[in-house]
Motif scaffolding. Sequence first.
Motif, PDB file in Angstrom:
ATOM      1  N   MET A  44      91.035 -12.363 -17.819  1.00  0.00           N
ATOM      2  CA  MET A  44      91.374 -13.786 -17.909  1.00  0.00           C
ATOM      3  C   MET A  44      90.366 -14.528 -18.790  1.00  0.00           C
ATOM      4  N   ILE A  45      89.098 -14.256 -18.613  1.00  0.00           N
ATOM      5  CA  ILE A  45      88.063 -14.904 -19.421  1.00  0.00           C
ATOM      6  C   ILE A  45      88.309 -14.638 -20.901  1.00  0.00           C
ATOM      7  N   GLU A  46      88.617 -13.397 -21.236  1.00  0.00           N
ATOM      8  CA  GLU A  46      88.823 -13.018 -22.635  1.00  0.00           C
ATOM      9  C   GLU A  46      90.053 -13.683 -23.256  1.00  0.00           C
ATOM     10  N   HIS A  47      91.121 -13.872 -22.481  1.00  0.00           N
ATOM     11  CA  HIS A  47      92.401 -14.310 -23.053  1.00  0.00           C
ATOM     12  C   HIS A  47      92.816 -15.742 -22.727  1.00  0.00           C
ATOM     13  N   LEU A  48      92.185 -16.385 -21.750  1.00  0.00           N
ATOM     14  CA  LEU A  48      92.690 -17.682 -21.303  1.00  0.00           C
ATOM     15  C   LEU A  48      91.679 -18.829 -21.387  1.00  0.00           C
ATOM     16  N   GLN A  49      90.541 -18.611 -22.019  1.00  0.00           N
ATOM     17  CA  GLN A  49      89.545 -19.670 -22.161  1.00  0.00           C
ATOM     18  C   GLN A  49      90.167 -20.904 -22.812  1.00  0.00           C
ATOM     19  N   GLY A  50      89.896 -22.079 -22.270  1.00  0.00           N
ATOM     20  CA  GLY A  50      90.353 -23.325 -22.855  1.00  0.00           C
ATOM     21  C   GLY A  50      91.773 -23.730 -22.494  1.00  0.00           C
ATOM     22  N   LYS A  51      92.471 -22.924 -21.708  1.00  0.00           N
ATOM     23  CA  LYS A  51      93.845 -23.258 -21.305  1.00  0.00           C
ATOM     24  C   LYS A  51      93.821 -24.257 -20.154  1.00  0.00           C
ATOM     25  N   ALA A  52      94.893 -25.024 -20.046  1.00  0.00           N
ATOM     26  CA  ALA A  52      95.065 -25.921 -18.907  1.00  0.00           C
ATOM     27  C   ALA A  52      95.180 -25.089 -17.627  1.00  0.00           C
ATOM     28  N   PRO A  53      94.782 -25.628 -16.466  1.00  0.00           N
ATOM     29  CA  PRO A  53      94.815 -24.842 -15.223  1.00  0.00           C
ATOM     30  C   PRO A  53      96.151 -24.151 -14.945  1.00  0.00           C
ATOM     31  N   ALA A  54      97.266 -24.818 -15.160  1.00  0.00           N
ATOM     32  CA  ALA A  54      98.571 -24.219 -14.885  1.00  0.00           C
ATOM     33  C   ALA A  54      98.928 -23.112 -15.873  1.00  0.00           C
ATOM     34  N   GLN A  55      98.222 -23.019 -16.980  1.00  0.00           N
ATOM     35  CA  GLN A  55      98.462 -21.967 -17.968  1.00  0.00           C
ATOM     36  C   GLN A  55      97.506 -20.792 -17.807  1.00  0.00           C
ATOM     37  N   CYS A  56      96.676 -20.808 -16.794  1.00  0.00           N
ATOM     38  CA  CYS A  56      95.687 -19.754 -16.578  1.00  0.00           C
ATOM     39  C   CYS A  56      96.272 -18.602 -15.778  1.00  0.00           C
ATOM     40  N   TYR A  57      97.308 -18.016 -16.321  1.00  0.00           N
ATOM     41  CA  TYR A  57      97.949 -16.844 -15.744  1.00  0.00           C
ATOM     42  C   TYR A  57      98.333 -15.918 -16.886  1.00  0.00           C
ATOM     43  N   ILE A  58      98.153 -14.631 -16.678  1.00  0.00           N
ATOM     44  CA  ILE A  58      98.574 -13.651 -17.668  1.00  0.00           C
ATOM     45  C   ILE A  58      99.117 -12.440 -16.934  1.00  0.00           C
ATOM     46  N   ASP A  59     100.255 -11.963 -17.370  1.00  0.00           N
ATOM     47  CA  ASP A  59     100.943 -10.831 -16.740  1.00  0.00           C
ATOM     48  C   ASP A  59     100.401  -9.533 -17.326  1.00  0.00           C
ATOM     49  N   HIS A  60      99.259  -9.107 -16.808  1.00  0.00           N
ATOM     50  CA  HIS A  60      98.612  -7.880 -17.283  1.00  0.00           C
ATOM     51  C   HIS A  60      97.961  -7.183 -16.095  1.00  0.00           C
ATOM     52  N   GLN A  61      98.071  -5.869 -16.055  1.00  0.00           N
ATOM     53  CA  GLN A  61      97.567  -5.099 -14.918  1.00  0.00           C
ATOM     54  C   GLN A  61      96.057  -5.214 -14.738  1.00  0.00           C
ATOM     55  N   ASP A  62      95.310  -5.582 -15.761  1.00  0.00           N
ATOM     56  CA  ASP A  62      93.860  -5.710 -15.637  1.00  0.00           C
ATOM     57  C   ASP A  62      93.419  -7.066 -15.101  1.00  0.00           C
ATOM     58  N   SER A  63      94.342  -7.987 -14.928  1.00  0.00           N
ATOM     59  CA  SER A  63      94.002  -9.312 -14.421  1.00  0.00           C
ATOM     60  C   SER A  63      94.194  -9.362 -12.904  1.00  0.00           C
ATOM     61  N   TYR A  64      93.173  -8.937 -12.182  1.00  0.00           N
ATOM     62  CA  TYR A  64      93.286  -8.904 -10.719  1.00  0.00           C
ATOM     63  C   TYR A  64      93.194 -10.298 -10.101  1.00  0.00           C
ATOM     64  N   ALA A  65      92.540 -11.234 -10.745  1.00  0.00           N
ATOM     65  CA  ALA A  65      92.332 -12.557 -10.147  1.00  0.00           C
ATOM     66  C   ALA A  65      93.592 -13.422 -10.144  1.00  0.00           C
TER      67      ALA A  65
END
Length: 88
Positions: A44-65
């Motif tokens: 998430m840190i690598e791919h979502l920095q600077g996004k709005a809170p509601a956009q802080c989601y990514i559908d990837h198996q390595d994103s456990y949080a």
Amino acid sequence: MLPADGDRSVIHPHHRPSVGDKIDEPVPGLVAGGPNHGLNDDYMIEHLQGKAPAQCYIDHQDSYAGNEVTIYWNSPAVFVISHFHKIN
């Protein structure tokens, strides 16, 4: 992976049975955590920095949080569904 926008099912959950079963689709009906503005995993840190809170989601198996499938996400869904599926 593109961030989910709410109209698609989770395809790449942080869920070992879905990742390790050699089948492209995950176990159907799983509920993943969802947006996490804390960016609490490296993916998430690598791919979502600077996004709005509601956009802080990514559908990837390595994103456990944000994309983990856990009992505390899925048990309320099972409870609600059980209300509508009554056995006579």
